[in-house]
Every structure is written in structure tokens, then in C-alpha cells.
Design an enzyme around this catalytic site. Structure first.
Site, short mmCIF file in Angstrom:
data_model
loop_
_atom_site.label_atom_id
_atom_site.label_comp_id
_atom_site.label_asym_id
_atom_site.label_seq_id
_atom_site.Cartn_x
_atom_site.Cartn_y
_atom_site.Cartn_z
N LYS A 51 0.85 -1.20 0.00
CA LYS A 51 0.00 0.00 0.00
C LYS A 51 0.88 1.25 0.00
CE LYS A 51 -0.17 -0.46 5.00
NZ LYS A 51 -0.88 -1.06 6.11
N TYR A 99 15.63 31.46 5.84
CA TYR A 99 14.41 32.17 6.25
C TYR A 99 14.36 32.40 7.75
CZ TYR A 99 12.26 31.29 1.69
OH TYR A 99 11.97 31.26 0.37
C1 LIG Z 1 -0.25 -1.80 6.94
C2 LIG Z 1 -0.80 -3.03 7.46
C3 LIG Z 1 0.02 -4.11 7.82
C4 LIG Z 1 1.52 -4.04 7.82
O1 LIG Z 1 1.96 -3.39 8.99
P1 LIG Z 1 3.51 -3.20 9.31
O2 LIG Z 1 3.53 -2.62 10.68
O3 LIG Z 1 4.02 -2.25 8.31
O4 LIG Z 1 4.12 -4.53 9.23
C5 LIG Z 1 -0.59 -5.31 8.17
N1 LIG Z 1 -1.92 -5.41 8.20
C6 LIG Z 1 -2.76 -4.39 7.90
C7 LIG Z 1 -4.23 -4.59 7.97
C8 LIG Z 1 -2.22 -3.16 7.54
O5 LIG Z 1 -3.02 -2.15 7.27
#
Ligand SMILES: *Cc1c(COP(=O)(O)O)cnc(C)c1O
Length: 823
Positions: free
Chosen positions: A493, A718
Site C-alpha cells: 500500500k 528564512y
Molecule cells: C499496513 C498493514 C500491515 C503491515 O503493517 P507493518 O507494521 O508495516 O508490518 C498489516 N496489516 C494491515 C491490515 C495493515 O493495514
């Protein structure tokens, strides 16, 4: 190889069960990969078991490519009837037979063999040593980092009779491996580069690791090492006859003293040799790792009897580009594979293989190649090049070098040839480049980096470098913790945590991930369009776009009743219905059904058999902290209980998954059928329990745009927030908060690395730029700057500004180019 192999004779010595006729005397190639076969009649195919498929499955493919000589596992005997008219040797362990063949070829080689090992730098030392030695010798070197049990065997089989010196690299990750590599390499000269922390998890101590590596050297005549590595020095002094040790150091007291003085455009190396003669060398390198590697090279060349003036000539040719294949974005939406630092046939094959593994280009596959004159028999070399470019389906071949003109007839009609790099550059517009995938590969005297400079899209000098080797290392680390049958879903993702989802997904597909997951439908569609075939779960799908889910074969997560009802009332385009994952909320309070919804879901699903339950999962709210362990365990128990009710009521067995990266470390025994790996793949162990076993994957890099000398009275940036404590100088860098370099890093909250040294930020971070204090450092405009990577680490930076590594990674701006590297 030096002597052609006769497989029947080999069987006579080696053992195993030989089926066949007389055995061919024509075998000149050994391969383990049926896709790479070119002259099948001359090839022996050895079936090794890969991680996903049995090597013997590929034997048939090899047979189709005219291979008639095979070494197969005994277990594969029943599959031999399809391999008509073949000589087949069945053995217990084909890898052992491959290694035995390698030993034969090694023993037929009469020249000196140099064996190189150590934690870092061994590939670079090997490459550079080969370049310098080629001033006076025909050198064989193992390709790239072919240093494993398989790689060393394949390399040793490539040594030819025309070679005068062979350089072979040995890498081990586990105790016991070096003995076998030593039997193949049998080095007369050894180089021990250094020792570091790679693969520590498999050795009980540094001592054990050094001793294991030293097994390569038990019979060398001389062993070269740096005395300043005190642990190595200590162990070697106790384990080896002092006459066989050749040490060097930047201080006196070693066999060679090699001290370094930084110069404007590089470094001077002053050497006092064993006979107290003194020499001076010059190199354009200034960083400490390169200077260590170069000094190993100098001492090795001296030991092999090369004249210092020839060594100096060779050093001049060494190139600042490191030797990994790099994928870069080019002009006109092309992709470039930069391999402009060296050229030999073995390297060409590896680069073409790398090219074949990239996404299929919309445009053409183009190969720009210089001639290779170091390679011996000229006709054979050009034939081999033509064969390879046909085999790898190159659409446009561009040859550079005068000798190509004699061999044009070997290449397809549309090929183009240029006498030198300058004339190629003049004509490159005529290539009408557009969305092509271009491999640029040349011997260094052709200066193909000029082609890269011209073709590389130079919008912005900031890149996020993604190391796919490190990614694989981390993937395998998690895989080892789990039972072999536990599947791994990787969360890609948010553009794969900022790293580039298509490239990372393609790589994961190759290294054996089982599932992918994205947050939204468009992310899944994008992956499919880029050729990803693994199952993809979509965590938060908008059911209005059910058609996309079906068209692109995505698996939606269903987390509420409304969605489930929508689904049950939709007509499905696909005859097989749809696969979904049900999310159960056991305490995260984000998405998911609770126990109270259970009856309803079961009734609906019971009625609608077209909705298939591919998965059932829950998400832990506090997997990364010890204080929440009881809560996490309760979540896992609840999940187990509810999911069992669902499975027994519906009489189905979906894939159950619950653990994220932190959960895998904390509850490895509760992985159910699959885990969901996220941040851990990127080298961040969020529990901070196993951090040292992971490697950083992303390195954010930029360049120094300008250096300014300032007095302590002047202000910087700045709001005039920055001030030097004493008169000094600052560097302005080409990165700002719009690129994802957080504004909170300003005013000394963060440091960057330039030329291996730390430089603190000074003043406020601007939108596209920022300033760092480089007083007292040797820094030039155009120097590379590392904002995060190995150092400073993501964790350190996140802690400095009160955030988490996830936010830093996913915040990297889209205008920052992603660059992928793979050894
Ligand atoms: C993002 C996510 C993960 C992975 O989590 P990490 O802490 O990056 O390993 C696993 N399960 C779900 C439902 C997620 O949204």
C-alpha cells in the site's frame, strides 16, 4: 571451460546412476538455468532445486533447446522418459556434482588463483584487481557477486585455457560452507578484505565467523590483510605461519605501509614496501571504503609481481561508479540500465538477464554495447554477442567500436554501428527513443557514462535508492522465523511504503512472496497493469467499482454488513464468483466485523456460494510494544475463536492471517496460515528487538548545490534562524520539505552524511532546499549527500522529530526519482 566434459567418464569417477549411450565429448558449457541455453548440443544441464519449482521440471525445457546431457536428482528418475536420446546421470545431490565438475575445471587451470573473502568490499576488490591486473595479464574473474555455493561453482567452470590469472570471490552465510568453496577455489593467494556484521545471526561470535572465513586460506602461499583490523590480525597471527602473512596498514609495523593524503581531486597513497622502497600512487577516490579496497588491490598486485608503474596505470582506469546494475529513468519515458563501467561476455549475460526481469517495455528493448577486445578469440566473441542479443530478443542493437564493422553480417539488418562513442552521441537523436528499455554497457575506455549522462532524465538530482538485495535479505529474514508452510502477504500500500509499488511487487513476485495487499482499488489496478500476477487483497475497496475488482482480479476485504449485502445483490461477470477476505475487529477499532455481527454474516454467506471466503483476518493494535502483549494475545485468541465458528459453520478453510511485521517477531508461533509483512521488509524492526538483522532498503540521496564560506556574524535562511558558532562554511542541498525532508529536521535536529562525515542542518528547511554546516569538512559542489539510509537511520530521524519511520518513508515526494539496484 578448459577441457570439454565427457559425462560418462565423469560418472565413472563421481558415481551415480548413468543412463545413456556413450556420453558426448562436446560439452563446453554447464548451466542450471534452461532459459539461458544457447548452444544446446554443447551444454550440460544440471537440475538444481530452486525455491519454488523443482529443477528437474526445467529439464524438459532444456531438452527442447537441444540439450542431450543432463545431471538430475535420483528422485527425478521417473521423469526421464521424455528426455529422448539423452545421456543422463542421476545423483543424490546435483549441487555436489556441479561442484565436482567445477573442481575438475579448476584443477585443469595452471595459473595462479586468487581467493577473496571478507564481509564487505570483496566484489569491488575483485573487480578492481581484475582491471588493474589486466594491464599485464589475461584475467578471469567471477562475474558480479557470484560468490555462493552455486555461484562459485558456475564461475570456476568458466575459466578458460587462455586465462593467466583467475580471481574468485567466496561468500558464506553459514558455518560449514567455506570448506566446500575452498575445495573449488583452491587459492594460492588469499585476500581477507575485512569483517563486519553481515550474517551475524548465523554465527555464535565474530571469532567463529573469522575462523570460518579463514578456512578458504588454509593452503594459500600468501594471505593479504589489513593489520588495523585487530580481530583479524590477532586470529591470523595465531593460526598462520608468519611467513605466509602479508599485512598492510596506514601506520608502520606492517609489511607494507600505505598512508593516504587527501588531495584536491582525489587522494595520494604513499607506500613503503617490504624492502623499504617507497612509491606514490594517485587515485580519484576519497572515501575511506574505496581507499581501503584500493590498497588491498595495490598490495595484491605487488605480491603478484606487477610493476608499480603498471599498477598506477591501472588505478587511473578505476571508476567512481559502483558496480551494481542500476535502473534509472531516462528521457522520453525510457528506462535505462546503467552498466557503463565494464564489459565482458559473462557480465553482458547477467545484464541481459537483469533486463529480461524488468517490466516489459511499451517501446523497444535496446542494447548499446561497446566491443570487448580483452576477451580473446575475436570471431567467437562477436558471435557470442550476436547470439545473446538474439536470445534476449533485443529489438535494436547499437555496437560501438571499430571492430564491429567486420562483423555487421552477424547482426540483424536494422542494427547500427559506430566507430566510437562520440559518433554514437551525435546520432542518438535518430534512435527516436520513446518508452524504450535501454541497456548501456561498455568497457571503461569507451566512456559510456557520457551516454548515460545524455539519456538520464535530469529533472532533479534527488533520488530515493531502493536496494532490492536488501529487500530480499529482509524478506528471507522474516521467512526464516516462520514455519516453511506459512505464507507471506506483503503490504505494498501507499506506493509500497514510498518505495515504488510496481518495481517492488515485481521483485517480490520473483523472490517468492505469496500475496500482496494494497489499500485502495486503483493501487491494485496499477499493479495489474504493470504485469503483477500474485493475488492482491484490497483493504478498503469502494464497492461502486466492483467492475474493476472483477476485471483486474482483485480480492476485496469486506468489513461491514452493507458491503456484504451489496455484494450479494451484484451480478457477477465472472462465472466463478468472487473471492473476498473478511476482516474481524478484535480490538483495533478501525475496520471489521465484531462478534455481534457474526450471525448475520454467516447467514448471508451461507446463502451466497458465489462469494468465496479466500481469507479471514484481524489486525493487532499494539504488536510493537511489550506493554500490550497481553492485549495482543487476547486479540489473537478472540480471532482464533470467531474464525473457527465461521469456518465450521460454512464448512470452508480460508487463509487465516493476523500478524504484521512487529507481530511476526513477537508471536511467531501464532502466525496462522499467513502473515502480513510491511515495514519490516524495508529494514525497520519496529520492536527494536532484531534491528541488527535487517538491512536498510531505502537511501535518500541528494547533491550539494553550493558551498558558501560564512562568518559567525552572518545568518542563514528564512527567519534568519541559522548561525555558525565560528566562522566556517555551509553547503546548500537540493532537497526540501516538498520532497519529504520534513521541516522539523531544521536547525540541527538532523544530520546528513557527506563524504562519510556528518553535517548538521542549519537554519530552517526550505521548500526545495536546505542548508547544512560543513565547517572543517572536505566537501565539493556536486558531492553526494545521504539524508537517510544506513546512517542516519530512519528510526533515528523519526525519533528526532517525534514521528515514526512509516511517515518518513511514505512522505517522500513524487518528484523524487526512485532508483532500483540489484547486484
Ligand atoms: C499496513 C498493514 C500491515 C503491515 O503493517 P507493518 O507494521 O508495516 O508490518 C498489516 N496489516 C494491515 C491490515 C495493515 O493495514
Amino acid at each position: 571451460m578448459i577441457q570439454p566434459i565427457n559425462i560418462k567418464k565423469f560418472a565413472g569417477n563421481y558415481g551415480g546412476k548413468f543412463l545413456g549411450l556413450s556420453g558426448s565429448d562436446q560439452i563446453r558449457q554447464v548451466t542450471i538455468d534452461s532459459r539461458k541455453i544457447q548452444s544446446g548440443e554443447e551444454t550440460l544441464f544440471v537440475a538444481l532445486d530452486g525455491s519454488r519449482q523443482k529443477g528437474s521440471d526445467f529439464a524438459e525445457d532444456a531438452h527442447g533447446r537441444n540439450v542431450r546431457n543432463f545431471i538430475l536428482p535420483l528422485a527425478g528418475e521417473k521423469n526421464t522418459d521424455k528426455l529422448e536420446d539423452s545421456n543422463i546421470l542421476l545423483v543424490e545431490k546435483p549441487l555436489n556434482a556441479l561442484q565436482a565438475l567445477a573442481v575438475m575445471n579448476r584443477e585443469a587451470f595452471k595459473g595462479p588463483v586468487v581467493g577473496i573473502t571478507g564481509s564487505n568490499g570483496k566484489t569491488i576488490v575483485k573487480e578492481w584487481l581484475a582491471q588493474v591486473l589486466s594491464q599485464g595479464f589475461q584475467v578471469f574473474k567471477s562475474p558480479k557477486s557470484y560468490n555462493s555455493q552455486i555461484g562459485v561453482a558456475l564461475s570456476a567452470l568458466e575459466i578458460q585455457s587462455r586465462h593467466q590469472i583467475a580471481l574468485l570471490e567466496a561468500g558464506i552465510s553459514q558455518p560449514g560452507e567455506m570448506d566446500r568453496l575452498k575445495q573449488i577455489i583452491q587459492p594460492q593467494l588469499g585476500i581477507f578484505t575485512n569483517i563486519g556484521s553481515a550474517h551475524d545471526e548465523n554465527f555464535d561470535s565474530l571469532e567463529t565467523k573469522i575462523k570460518e572465513k579463514c578456512k578458504l586460506f588454509t593452503e594459500v602461499k600468501y594471505l593479504i590483510y589489513r593489520k588495523d583490523h585487530s580481530r583479524i590480525n590477532h586470529l591470523l597471527k595465531n593460526g598462520f605461519d608468519p611467513d605466509r602473512l602479508i599485512s598492510w596498514s596506514d601506520k608502520t609495523g606492517a609489511d607494507y605501509t600505505l598512508s593516504v593524503r587527501p588531495e584536491k581531486n582525489g587522494s595520494k597513497i604513499f607506500m613503503v614496501a617490504r624492502d623499504l622502497q617507497t612509491y606514490t600512487f594517485f587515485t580519484t577516490f576519497r572515501d575511506s571504503a574505496s581507499l581501503e579496497n584500493i590498497r588491498h588491490v595495490i598490495v595484491s598486485c605487488m605480491t603478484l609481481g606487477m610493476k608499480p608503474e603498471n599498477i598506477q596505470k591501472g588505478l587511473q582506469l578505476l571508476h567512481a561508479v559502483d558496480m551494481r546494475l542500476t535502473l534509472k529513468s531516462g528521457i522520453n519515458r525510457c528506462l535505462l540500465i546503467d552498466d557503463s563501467y565494464n564489459n565482458d561476455v559473462a557480465g553482458l549475460e547477467i545484464a541481459l538477464e537483469f533486463m529480461a526481469h524488468q517490466r516489459k517495455p511499451t517501446g523497444r528493448k535496446i542494447l548499446i554495447l561497446s566491443e570487448m577486445l580483452q576477451e580473446g578469440d575475436e570471431i567467437a566473441v562477436f558471435q557470442k554477442i550476436a547470439g545473446l542479443s538474439e536470445h534476449y530478443e533485443i529489438d535494436l542493437f547499437a555496437g560501438v567500436g571499430k571492430h564491429f564493422s567486420h562483423y555487421k553480417h552477424l547482426f540483424p539488418k536494422q542494427s547500427v554501428f559506430f566507430p566510437d562513442t562520440a559518433s554514437l552521441l551525435e546520432n542518438i537523436l535518430g534512435f527516436n527513443l520513446d518508452k524504450d528499455l535501454i541497456l548501456v554497457k561498455g568497457a571503461r575506455d569507451f566512456h559510456f557514462e557520457k551516454i548515460i549522462q545524455l539519456l538520464e532524465a535530469q529533472v532533479h538530482e534527488t533520488v530515493l535508492e531502493i536496494n532490492l538485495n536488501a529487500l530480499r535479505h529482509n524478506f528471507n529474514f522474516y521467512k526464516r522465523i516462520l514455519r516453511p508452510e506459512t505464507k507471506i502477504m506483503v503490504m505494498v500500500k501507499a506506493f509500497a511504503y514510498g518505495g515504488g509499488s510496481a518495481e517492488i511487487a515485481n521483485h517480490l513476485q520473483k523472490i517468492g512472496a505469496d500475496y500482496l495487499s494494497v489499500a485502495y482499488i486503483d493501487e491494485g489496478v496499477y499493479l495489474r497493469q504493470k504485469g503483477v500476477t500474485l493475488p492482491i487483497m484490497v483493504m478498503n475497496p469502494d464497492m461502486q467499482h466492483l467492475n474493476l475488482i472483477q476485471d483486474y482480479d482483485l480480492e476485496p476485504v469486506v468489513y461491514n454488513r452493507r458491503t456484504l449485502q451489496d455484494l450479494t445483490s451484484s451480478p457477477f461477470g465472472q462465472p466463478n464468483g468472487i473471492s473476498i477476505h473478511l476482516e474481524l475487529d478484535t480490538g483495533m477499532s478501525r475496520l471489521g466485523f465484531t462478534e455481534a455481527d457474526l450471525e448475520d454474516i454467516l447467514t448471508l454467506l451461507g446463502k451466497h456460494k458465489e462469494i468465496k471466503l479466500a481469507g479471514l483476518f484481524t489486525h493487532l493494535a499494539g504488536a510493537d510494544e511489550a506493554i500490550h502483549e497481553d492485549f495482543s494475545r487476547k486479540q489473537l485468541r478472540t480471532f482464533d475463536r470467531i474464525s473457527k465458528v465461521i469456518m465450521s459453520t460454512l464448512a470452508c478453510s480460508p487463509i487465516r492471517h493476523a500478524l504484521n511485521s512487529a507481530g511476526i517477531i513477537r508471536f511467531p508461533d501464532q502466525a496462522f496460515d499467513m502473515v502480513r509483512l510491511g515495514i519490516g521488509l524495508h529494514g525497520v524492526e519496529i520492536n527494536q528487538l532484531e534491528q541488527e538483522k535487517l538491512l536498510p532498503v531505502a537511501t535518500l540521496k541528494t547533491v550539494v548545490s553550493q558551498i558558501k564560506k560564512l562568518t559567525k556574524a552572518e545568518t542563514i535562511g528564512y527567519g534568519r534562524q541559522g548561525k555558525l558558532i565560528q566562522d566556517g562554511k555551509i553547503a546548500t542541498l537540493a532537497i526540501g520539505y516538498a520532497d519529504g525532508y520534513d521541516r522539523r529536521f531544521g536547525n540541527g535536529k538532523a544530520f546528513v552524511m557527506i563524504q562519510g562525515k556528518r553535517a548538521n542542518t542549519i537554519g530552517n528547511i526550505c521548500m526545495d532546499m536546505c542548508m547544512v554546516d560543513v565547517s572543517g569538512l572536505q566537501v565539493r559542489e556536486g558531492d553526494e549527500v545521504i539524508l537517510f539510509g544506513k546512517e542516519p537511520s530512519l528510526q533515528y530521524l523519526a525519533a528526532q522529530i517525534g514521528t515514526i519511520p512509516y511517515e518518513l518513508l511514505t512522505g517522500i515526494g513524487m518528484r523524487v526519482k526512485r532508483q532500483y539496484i540489484l547486484d
